[in-house]
Design an enzyme around this catalytic site. Structure first.
Site, PDB file in Angstrom:
ATOM      1  N   CYS A 145       0.843  -1.200   0.000  1.00  0.00           N
ATOM      2  CA  CYS A 145       0.000   0.000   0.000  1.00  0.00           C
ATOM      3  C   CYS A 145       0.882   1.255   0.000  1.00  0.00           C
ATOM      4  O   CYS A 145       1.774   1.405   0.845  1.00  0.00           O
ATOM      5  CB  CYS A 145      -0.913  -0.034   1.221  1.00  0.00           C
ATOM      6  SG  CYS A 145      -1.764   1.518   1.521  1.00  0.00           S
ATOM      7  N   CYS A 198       0.727   3.226   3.294  1.00  0.00           N
ATOM      8  CA  CYS A 198       1.447   2.499   4.364  1.00  0.00           C
ATOM      9  C   CYS A 198       2.954   2.700   4.180  1.00  0.00           C
ATOM     10  O   CYS A 198       3.684   2.900   5.158  1.00  0.00           O
ATOM     11  CB  CYS A 198       1.109   1.014   4.335  1.00  0.00           C
ATOM     12  SG  CYS A 198      -0.500   0.591   5.047  1.00  0.00           S
ATOM     13  N   ASP A 249      -0.215  16.465  -1.249  1.00  0.00           N
ATOM     14  CA  ASP A 249      -0.627  15.620  -2.372  1.00  0.00           C
ATOM     15  C   ASP A 249       0.352  15.819  -3.538  1.00  0.00           C
ATOM     16  O   ASP A 249       0.799  16.933  -3.808  1.00  0.00           O
ATOM     17  CB  ASP A 249      -2.058  15.990  -2.807  1.00  0.00           C
ATOM     18  CG  ASP A 249      -2.683  14.927  -3.676  1.00  0.00           C
ATOM     19  OD1 ASP A 249      -3.649  14.279  -3.219  1.00  0.00           O
ATOM     20  OD2 ASP A 249      -2.213  14.728  -4.821  1.00  0.00           O
ATOM     21  N   HIS A 305      -3.596   0.784   8.492  1.00  0.00           N
ATOM     22  CA  HIS A 305      -4.236   0.545   7.193  1.00  0.00           C
ATOM     23  C   HIS A 305      -5.726   0.279   7.382  1.00  0.00           C
ATOM     24  O   HIS A 305      -6.127  -0.819   7.746  1.00  0.00           O
ATOM     25  CB  HIS A 305      -3.577  -0.621   6.447  1.00  0.00           C
ATOM     26  CG  HIS A 305      -4.177  -0.810   5.082  1.00  0.00           C
ATOM     27  ND1 HIS A 305      -3.738  -0.109   3.981  1.00  0.00           N
ATOM     28  CD2 HIS A 305      -5.207  -1.573   4.668  1.00  0.00           C
ATOM     29  CE1 HIS A 305      -4.474  -0.451   2.931  1.00  0.00           C
ATOM     30  NE2 HIS A 305      -5.359  -1.342   3.320  1.00  0.00           N
ATOM     31  N   ASN A 364     -12.953  10.570  -0.600  1.00  0.00           N
ATOM     32  CA  ASN A 364     -13.493   9.763  -1.683  1.00  0.00           C
ATOM     33  C   ASN A 364     -13.517   8.315  -1.204  1.00  0.00           C
ATOM     34  O   ASN A 364     -12.499   7.816  -0.719  1.00  0.00           O
ATOM     35  CB  ASN A 364     -12.626   9.897  -2.936  1.00  0.00           C
ATOM     36  CG  ASN A 364     -12.580  11.324  -3.450  1.00  0.00           C
ATOM     37  OD1 ASN A 364     -13.594  12.010  -3.467  1.00  0.00           O
ATOM     38  ND2 ASN A 364     -11.407  11.787  -3.860  1.00  0.00           N
ATOM     39  N   GLY A 419     -14.842   7.634  -6.288  1.00  0.00           N
ATOM     40  CA  GLY A 419     -13.624   8.074  -6.972  1.00  0.00           C
ATOM     41  C   GLY A 419     -12.344   7.836  -6.196  1.00  0.00           C
ATOM     42  O   GLY A 419     -11.315   8.460  -6.482  1.00  0.00           O
ATOM     43  N   HIS A 457      -6.471   3.344   0.962  1.00  0.00           N
ATOM     44  CA  HIS A 457      -6.060   3.524   2.358  1.00  0.00           C
ATOM     45  C   HIS A 457      -6.732   4.831   2.774  1.00  0.00           C
ATOM     46  O   HIS A 457      -6.498   5.869   2.138  1.00  0.00           O
ATOM     47  CB  HIS A 457      -4.522   3.591   2.437  1.00  0.00           C
ATOM     48  CG  HIS A 457      -3.965   3.801   3.817  1.00  0.00           C
ATOM     49  ND1 HIS A 457      -2.918   3.045   4.316  1.00  0.00           N
ATOM     50  CD2 HIS A 457      -4.281   4.699   4.783  1.00  0.00           C
ATOM     51  CE1 HIS A 457      -2.617   3.461   5.538  1.00  0.00           C
ATOM     52  NE2 HIS A 457      -3.425   4.475   5.840  1.00  0.00           N
ATOM     53  N   HIS A 496      -8.022   8.281   3.697  1.00  0.00           N
ATOM     54  CA  HIS A 496      -7.338   9.579   3.749  1.00  0.00           C
ATOM     55  C   HIS A 496      -8.351  10.686   3.535  1.00  0.00           C
ATOM     56  O   HIS A 496      -9.376  10.492   2.883  1.00  0.00           O
ATOM     57  CB  HIS A 496      -6.224   9.669   2.702  1.00  0.00           C
ATOM     58  CG  HIS A 496      -6.672   9.371   1.316  1.00  0.00           C
ATOM     59  ND1 HIS A 496      -6.848   8.088   0.855  1.00  0.00           N
ATOM     60  CD2 HIS A 496      -6.999  10.183   0.276  1.00  0.00           C
ATOM     61  CE1 HIS A 496      -7.253   8.119  -0.397  1.00  0.00           C
ATOM     62  NE2 HIS A 496      -7.369   9.381  -0.777  1.00  0.00           N
TER      63      HIS A 496
END
Ligand code: 5GP
Ligand code: ZN
Length: 113
Positions: A4, A7, A30, A46, A86, A92, A97, A99
């Site tokens: 991930c 992670c 981002d 996770h 999302n 979407g 994971h 967020h």
């Protein structure tokens, strides 16, 4: 979750522009910002999505919101901000994971609700 992306970022195996970190939560810019401030606030554990929040892990989602308020103060977002989650294919979500996107720094458009 060994493969991930978030992670791996939480473990420091993938670099990120870190904005906050404690034992439960990490926040970083981002990679593909949609506004002048675009920070991802992520529980280190996770949890796949908002659909997987339970009585056992809800404190981690709550902690993310504490961090969001802290980041808003630290980054002078007194004019406001938007938090987006999302969830799943229809929502979407591209990284499985949990967020929260913290978007700010301009008058945000394309309001859905
Ligand atoms: P989602 O579409 O799941 O709500 O959001 C995933 C976000 O993660 C996207 O906005 C995407 O730009 C960001 N992202 C994907 N991979 C990486 C990465 O390796 N590093 C960082 N900092 N952001 C990433
Ligand atoms: Zn993960």
């Amino acid at each position: 979750m060994p493969d991930c992306i978030f992670c791996k970022i939480a473990r420091g195996e993938i670099p990120s522009a870190k904005r906050y970190e404690d034992e439960d939560v990490i926040a970083f810019n981002d990679l593909n910002p949609q506004s002048p401030v675009h920070i991802l606030v992520v529980p280190k554990q996770h949890i796949e999505s908002a659909a997987d929040i339970t009585a056992d892990n809800a404190h981690l989602a709550a902690k993310c919101f504490e961090v969001i308020a802290k980041l808003a103060k630290e980054n002078n977002l007194q004019n406001g901000f938007r938090v987006i989650n999302n969830c799943g294919p229809d929502g979407g979500q591209t990284v499985p994971h949990l967020h929260f996107h913290l978007l700010a720094g301009k008058k945000l458009s394309e309001k859905i609700v």
